[in-house]
Scaffold this motif. Sequence first.
Motif, mmCIF file in Angstrom:
data_model
loop_
_atom_site.group_PDB
_atom_site.id
_atom_site.type_symbol
_atom_site.label_atom_id
_atom_site.label_comp_id
_atom_site.label_asym_id
_atom_site.label_seq_id
_atom_site.Cartn_x
_atom_site.Cartn_y
_atom_site.Cartn_z
ATOM 1 N N ALA A 92 0.827 -1.210 0.000
ATOM 2 C CA ALA A 92 0.000 0.000 0.000
ATOM 3 C C ALA A 92 0.858 1.255 0.000
ATOM 4 N N GLU A 148 -8.445 -3.540 5.571
ATOM 5 C CA GLU A 148 -8.703 -2.188 5.073
ATOM 6 C C GLU A 148 -7.667 -1.806 4.016
ATOM 7 N N ASN A 149 -8.097 -1.121 2.994
ATOM 8 C CA ASN A 149 -7.170 -0.599 1.987
ATOM 9 C C ASN A 149 -6.508 0.660 2.552
ATOM 10 N N GLU A 151 -4.046 2.367 1.148
ATOM 11 C CA GLU A 151 -3.450 3.264 0.153
ATOM 12 C C GLU A 151 -3.879 4.713 0.362
#
Length: 243
Positions: A92, A148-149, A151
């Motif tokens: 990420a 959870e992303n 990024e």
Amino acid sequence: MALNFDDNDADALAGGAFDVTSEFNSYEDYLDKQITPTDLYYLEDVELARQLVELGYRGNGEILKREEFEARKEAAELARLQKMRNKPKKLASAGKNLEGSPLLQALAQREEAVRNGKITTIIFIRDRNAKGQEVSGYIDYAHRLKTENLEPVFERRKRLMPKPSDLSFYNWETQTSTSNPTPNFQVIADNEAGLLFKNKRDRKIINVDPRAPRPGDNSTRTELPTDEYLQVVLTDHVARRRN
């Protein structure tokens, strides 16, 4: 019927190099491909036409038996899943400009090792939420990465903040307190030593109290100087499997 194959076969199956089953959803679809309009005209029965194909009286080339078709299709699916698991996961934090953010820089340095299970990291954050309330909490970094992303966090479009679903959360204004186990840690609360976490892999205790002389075996505590939050502390733990 089980079909054995090695890594080279798995690559070929996943890539469709010799797997003729990948274009068919079922064995019936595979048989239907061998049936011509002329066959149906004379036989007037699709089931009979399928039986003749399976017996080798219709169709082109060698016809797979049902067991072989299903075994090859299952092997191809297993190979596809294996190839997906072996594919390196994009970090990420990769390619992000983290200048001026000690927390994001520290998390980026740890991300690959945390994803690979070489270390676990507990993130303590104390700051004010969107309502201006002071909140604090302990975050299982590995669990956040999986659920959870992150990024947008590394792109600075979203702030990393503790949630009531994290290992521990406290709202200092409302006095709301929650604690939750994760796949990596068990929460040990309501004891004389204060809040403790037990690593589920090696069962070592991690003491996050800053007054404790040390956080525990194979653990290190790092307080980050930052203007982004009121306080940030990272506790890293190298888990060793118990014999």
